[in-house]
Design a protein around this motif. Structure first.
Motif, PDB file in Angstrom:
ATOM      1  N   ILE A  22       0.828  -1.202   0.000  1.00  0.00           N
ATOM      2  CA  ILE A  22       0.000   0.000   0.000  1.00  0.00           C
ATOM      3  C   ILE A  22       0.865   1.255   0.000  1.00  0.00           C
ATOM      4  CG2 ILE A  22      -1.741   1.311   1.274  1.00  0.00           C
ATOM      5  CD1 ILE A  22      -2.801  -1.217   0.014  1.00  0.00           C
ATOM      6  N   GLY A  23       1.908   1.266   0.835  1.00  0.00           N
ATOM      7  CA  GLY A  23       2.772   2.440   0.938  1.00  0.00           C
ATOM      8  C   GLY A  23       3.451   2.799  -0.368  1.00  0.00           C
ATOM      9  N   PRO A  24       4.197   1.881  -0.988  1.00  0.00           N
ATOM     10  CA  PRO A  24       4.834   2.198  -2.262  1.00  0.00           C
ATOM     11  C   PRO A  24       3.851   2.600  -3.355  1.00  0.00           C
ATOM     12  CG  PRO A  24       5.807   0.223  -1.323  1.00  0.00           C
ATOM     13  CD  PRO A  24       4.636   0.568  -0.467  1.00  0.00           C
ATOM     14  N   PHE A  25       2.700   1.912  -3.431  1.00  0.00           N
ATOM     15  CA  PHE A  25       1.721   2.276  -4.448  1.00  0.00           C
ATOM     16  C   PHE A  25       1.166   3.677  -4.200  1.00  0.00           C
ATOM     17  CE2 PHE A  25       1.576  -1.952  -6.215  1.00  0.00           C
ATOM     18  CZ  PHE A  25       1.067  -1.750  -7.490  1.00  0.00           C
ATOM     19  N   SER A 145       8.758  -5.992  -2.571  1.00  0.00           N
ATOM     20  CA  SER A 145       9.743  -5.259  -3.360  1.00  0.00           C
ATOM     21  C   SER A 145       9.326  -5.031  -4.802  1.00  0.00           C
ATOM     22  CB  SER A 145      11.081  -6.009  -3.342  1.00  0.00           C
ATOM     23  OG  SER A 145      11.607  -6.067  -2.032  1.00  0.00           O
ATOM     24  N   VAL A 146       8.371  -5.808  -5.297  1.00  0.00           N
ATOM     25  CA  VAL A 146       7.929  -5.575  -6.673  1.00  0.00           C
ATOM     26  C   VAL A 146       7.058  -4.332  -6.774  1.00  0.00           C
ATOM     27  CG1 VAL A 146       7.997  -8.041  -7.156  1.00  0.00           C
ATOM     28  CG2 VAL A 146       5.828  -7.000  -6.482  1.00  0.00           C
ATOM     29  N   ALA A 147       6.532  -3.844  -5.648  1.00  0.00           N
ATOM     30  CA  ALA A 147       5.611  -2.707  -5.683  1.00  0.00           C
ATOM     31  C   ALA A 147       6.238  -1.443  -6.253  1.00  0.00           C
ATOM     32  CB  ALA A 147       5.056  -2.444  -4.284  1.00  0.00           C
ATOM     33  N   PRO A 148       7.474  -1.057  -5.844  1.00  0.00           N
ATOM     34  CA  PRO A 148       8.017   0.201  -6.374  1.00  0.00           C
ATOM     35  C   PRO A 148       8.151   0.233  -7.886  1.00  0.00           C
ATOM     36  CG  PRO A 148       9.265  -0.507  -4.447  1.00  0.00           C
ATOM     37  CD  PRO A 148       8.342  -1.637  -4.809  1.00  0.00           C
ATOM     38  N   VAL A 149       8.435  -0.915  -8.528  1.00  0.00           N
ATOM     39  CA  VAL A 149       8.559  -0.892  -9.975  1.00  0.00           C
ATOM     40  C   VAL A 149       7.209  -1.014 -10.657  1.00  0.00           C
ATOM     41  CG1 VAL A 149       8.920  -3.385 -10.288  1.00  0.00           C
ATOM     42  CG2 VAL A 149       9.869  -1.779 -11.934  1.00  0.00           C
ATOM     43  N   ILE A 150       6.277  -1.754 -10.045  1.00  0.00           N
ATOM     44  CA  ILE A 150       4.949  -1.894 -10.643  1.00  0.00           C
ATOM     45  C   ILE A 150       4.179  -0.584 -10.553  1.00  0.00           C
ATOM     46  CG2 ILE A 150       2.711  -3.009 -10.396  1.00  0.00           C
ATOM     47  CD1 ILE A 150       4.120  -5.514  -9.509  1.00  0.00           C
ATOM     48  N   ILE A 167      -5.625   6.263 -11.239  1.00  0.00           N
ATOM     49  CA  ILE A 167      -4.657   5.768 -10.253  1.00  0.00           C
ATOM     50  C   ILE A 167      -5.344   5.564  -8.904  1.00  0.00           C
ATOM     51  CG2 ILE A 167      -2.558   6.361  -8.967  1.00  0.00           C
ATOM     52  CD1 ILE A 167      -1.648   7.893 -11.470  1.00  0.00           C
ATOM     53  N   PHE A 168      -6.160   6.521  -8.519  1.00  0.00           N
ATOM     54  CA  PHE A 168      -6.828   6.426  -7.212  1.00  0.00           C
ATOM     55  C   PHE A 168      -7.971   5.409  -7.228  1.00  0.00           C
ATOM     56  CE2 PHE A 168      -4.875  10.676  -7.125  1.00  0.00           C
ATOM     57  CZ  PHE A 168      -4.120  10.547  -5.955  1.00  0.00           C
ATOM     58  N   TRP A 169      -8.623   5.243  -8.400  1.00  0.00           N
ATOM     59  CA  TRP A 169      -9.643   4.194  -8.481  1.00  0.00           C
ATOM     60  C   TRP A 169      -9.016   2.809  -8.337  1.00  0.00           C
ATOM     61  CZ3 TRP A 169     -14.069   5.724  -7.290  1.00  0.00           C
ATOM     62  CH2 TRP A 169     -14.656   6.886  -7.802  1.00  0.00           C
ATOM     63  N   VAL A 170      -7.834   2.613  -8.902  1.00  0.00           N
ATOM     64  CA  VAL A 170      -7.135   1.336  -8.766  1.00  0.00           C
ATOM     65  C   VAL A 170      -6.739   1.099  -7.311  1.00  0.00           C
ATOM     66  CG1 VAL A 170      -5.021   0.086  -9.358  1.00  0.00           C
ATOM     67  CG2 VAL A 170      -6.337   1.223 -11.145  1.00  0.00           C
ATOM     68  N   LEU A 171      -6.253   2.144  -6.633  1.00  0.00           N
ATOM     69  CA  LEU A 171      -5.905   2.012  -5.219  1.00  0.00           C
ATOM     70  C   LEU A 171      -7.128   1.630  -4.390  1.00  0.00           C
ATOM     71  CD1 LEU A 171      -3.500   5.059  -4.714  1.00  0.00           C
ATOM     72  CD2 LEU A 171      -2.892   2.641  -4.641  1.00  0.00           C
ATOM     73  N   MET A 172      -8.275   2.207  -4.724  1.00  0.00           N
ATOM     74  CA  MET A 172      -9.503   1.862  -4.006  1.00  0.00           C
ATOM     75  C   MET A 172      -9.854   0.391  -4.216  1.00  0.00           C
ATOM     76  SD  MET A 172     -13.449   3.057  -4.585  1.00  0.00           S
ATOM     77  CE  MET A 172     -13.568   1.782  -5.841  1.00  0.00           C
ATOM     78  N   GLY A 173      -9.823  -0.059  -5.464  1.00  0.00           N
ATOM     79  CA  GLY A 173     -10.173  -1.446  -5.751  1.00  0.00           C
ATOM     80  C   GLY A 173      -9.218  -2.427  -5.097  1.00  0.00           C
ATOM     81  N   PHE A 174      -7.922  -2.109  -5.127  1.00  0.00           N
ATOM     82  CA  PHE A 174      -6.928  -3.000  -4.535  1.00  0.00           C
ATOM     83  C   PHE A 174      -7.145  -3.156  -3.037  1.00  0.00           C
ATOM     84  CE2 PHE A 174      -2.708  -3.518  -2.505  1.00  0.00           C
ATOM     85  CZ  PHE A 174      -2.373  -4.762  -3.024  1.00  0.00           C
ATOM     86  N   THR A 175      -7.365  -2.044  -2.334  1.00  0.00           N
ATOM     87  CA  THR A 175      -7.524  -2.127  -0.885  1.00  0.00           C
ATOM     88  C   THR A 175      -8.845  -2.776  -0.486  1.00  0.00           C
ATOM     89  OG1 THR A 175      -8.218   0.201  -0.981  1.00  0.00           O
ATOM     90  CG2 THR A 175      -5.981  -0.255  -0.248  1.00  0.00           C
ATOM     91  N   LEU A 176      -9.889  -2.604  -1.295  1.00  0.00           N
ATOM     92  CA  LEU A 176     -11.147  -3.285  -0.985  1.00  0.00           C
ATOM     93  C   LEU A 176     -10.993  -4.805  -1.121  1.00  0.00           C
ATOM     94  CD1 LEU A 176     -13.984  -1.092  -2.566  1.00  0.00           C
ATOM     95  CD2 LEU A 176     -13.506  -1.504  -0.137  1.00  0.00           C
ATOM     96  N   MET A 177     -10.325  -5.248  -2.181  1.00  0.00           N
ATOM     97  CA  MET A 177     -10.092  -6.681  -2.350  1.00  0.00           C
ATOM     98  C   MET A 177      -9.202  -7.221  -1.231  1.00  0.00           C
ATOM     99  SD  MET A 177      -9.675  -7.335  -6.458  1.00  0.00           S
ATOM    100  CE  MET A 177      -8.308  -6.204  -6.636  1.00  0.00           C
ATOM    101  N   LEU A 178      -8.220  -6.423  -0.829  1.00  0.00           N
ATOM    102  CA  LEU A 178      -7.338  -6.836   0.257  1.00  0.00           C
ATOM    103  C   LEU A 178      -8.105  -6.941   1.568  1.00  0.00           C
ATOM    104  CD1 LEU A 178      -4.464  -7.538   1.104  1.00  0.00           C
ATOM    105  CD2 LEU A 178      -4.021  -5.092   1.389  1.00  0.00           C
ATOM    106  N   ALA A 179      -9.019  -6.012   1.807  1.00  0.00           N
ATOM    107  CA  ALA A 179      -9.826  -6.051   3.034  1.00  0.00           C
ATOM    108  C   ALA A 179     -10.664  -7.323   3.090  1.00  0.00           C
ATOM    109  CB  ALA A 179     -10.716  -4.814   3.116  1.00  0.00           C
ATOM    110  N   VAL A 180     -11.260  -7.711   1.959  1.00  0.00           N
ATOM    111  CA  VAL A 180     -12.046  -8.954   1.910  1.00  0.00           C
ATOM    112  C   VAL A 180     -11.158 -10.159   2.187  1.00  0.00           C
ATOM    113  CG1 VAL A 180     -13.413 -10.460   0.417  1.00  0.00           C
ATOM    114  CG2 VAL A 180     -13.762  -7.985   0.344  1.00  0.00           C
TER     115      VAL A 180
END
Length: 422
Positions: A22-25, A145-150, A167-180
């Motif tokens: 989450i931090g690097p992204f 470690s793959v996060a900074p390059v991705i 970019i922010f919509w992708v961050l929202m989707g990623f964290t929602l899936m992670l929460a589940v």
């Protein structure tokens, strides 16, 4: 006594790695969007840098509380809640109609993102002991470690789809899936019997008691500056790629690929050395790599007036290796100073580290990113401070292996007080 760690699921490294990403992204993915955001809201490069500083400052402040709250109510509720609120903040950022609104959403993102990183480290130490804990930490860091390059690559591609909003919509989707996934697969590692009440007075006394433990200080300093030298280059990426290398938004991999290669290699080496060599050997090897990287950065900057690809970026590989060799072990040593308050100890370390990173991004990067020599000097100073702090810790203690550390930690009065029934 510290509860016996429970068996861990195979999914735990992946969940913790997702939290660490989450931090690097949050930082790197927005770099390619800086010009578009600046044009949309009429903000110059110095103002755009505050998107990073605001995020890191709120991240740092809330990190003081995430660990302590998780010590009181458990790790899982804190992490899941943090990810859900982060997703809401990301949606707000995507819908921002002013730069003030965007900065406010970035601040809210920072307040919640630390829940995963800070509490996740406590989960590692709750779940495993000794070399196994170091190996798990290294595996998490290898995946992370793959996060900074991705992140910048994804961010650059999203500009063609939906501009900076995507970019922010992708961050929202990623964290929602992670929460589940966390709700379904993360086991609570801090049982009710081991929890301590959350009171502001107790929290303050606890943080004061950390400062009374002499070995805590050099470990804290070494952990804090361990990543800062490398982060100086990462936070300066827009200036390095666009102004010094004269590349487009598609040129970010020239900087981030060496960083990731070093981080992955260092994490793998740390895991391999965990059960084979001593703590001192691993950390010393890490700092040897860091110091060599700084020397090469300085040499390349003195030889060439402008950075030359790929040679000017290759020392970042050694820098990444050094960070990953030293950081997992330093973190575990720090957490084990206070086995009943690992969440609180992780909070203090994260707060100091993120506060320094905010200074690096908001102050040092704008001052030093105009020339590779200045960046090399700044990174070298930070690395040397970390090295001397590690040597200071070795003088105070003989640096026992991680597996032996809990038996030698100082049990403070406030820990005894809050764990005894009233």
């Amino acid at each position: 006594m510290t509860p016996t760690p429970r068996p861990v699921r195979r999914s735990l490294p992946w969940l913790l790695a997702g939290l660490s990403m989450i931090g690097p992204f949050s930082i790197d993915a927005v770099f390619p969007a800086f010009p578009l955001i600046g044009e949309r809201f009429g903000v110059d490069s110095a103002g755009l840098q505050q998107m990073i500083s605001v995020y890191l400052i709120t991240y740092a402040v809330m990190s003081l509380f995430h660990g302590a709250i998780s010590d009181s109510i458990g790790r899982k509720p804190v992490i899941v809640t943090g990810m859900v609120v982060y997703a809401m903040a990301s949606a707000g950022a995507a819908l921002s109609t002013s730069y003030t609104m965007l900065l406010t959403c970035r601040a809210l993102q920072g307040m919640c993102a630390g829940a995963g990183l800070v509490v996740g480290r406590a989960v590692v130490r709750d779940s495993l002991e000794g070399a196994a804990a170091q190996q798990l930490m290294s595996r998490v860091m290898m995946i992370f470690s793959v996060a900074p390059v991705i992140a910048p690559i994804v961010g650059a591609q999203l500009l063609f789809l939906n501009g900076w909003h995507g970019i922010f919509w992708v961050l929202m989707g990623f964290t929602l899936m992670l929460a589940v996934a966390l709700v379904l697969y993360l086991d609570e590692s801090h049982p009710p019997a081991a929890r301590t009440p959350f009171h502001p007075g107790t929290l303050i006394r606890g943080y004061v008691s950390f400062g009374q433990d002499r070995p805590f200080w050099p470990l804290l300093i070494s952990c804090t500056v361990n990543f800062a030298g490398l982060f100086l280059y990462i936070s300066s990426a827009p200036h390095i790629v666009r102004d010094l290398l004269h590349l487009s938004a598609q040129g970010f991999p020239w900087l981030f690929l060496p960083v990731v290669a070093g981080l992955v290699c260092g994490a793998w080496m740390s895991g391999r050395l965990a059960s084979r060599r001593s703590v001192a050997f691993t950390v010393n090897l890490g700092y040897a790599s860091l110091l060599l990287a700084c020397a090469l950065h300085l040499l390349m900057a003195l030889i060439t007036r402008e950075p030359v690809l790929p040679w000017s970026m290759l020392p970042l590989v050694l820098h990444g290796v050094g960070v990953q060799l030293a950081f997992p072990t330093l973190t575990l040593l720090l957490l084990d100073r206070f086995p009943h308050r690992r969440g609180g100890a992780s909070s203090v370390q994260a707060f100091c580290s993120l506060l320094l990173c905010a200074i690096v991004a908001g102050v040092l990067s704008p001052l030093l990113s105009g020339h590779m020599l200045y960046l090399a000097l700044g990174a070298s100073v930070l690395t040397v401070i970390g090295w001397f702090s590690w040597r200071w810790y070795q003088k105070l203690t003989r640096c026992p292996p991680v597996a032996q550390t809990p038996s030698s930690v100082v049990e403070t009065e406030w820990e005894t007080e809050i764990t005894e029934p009233r």
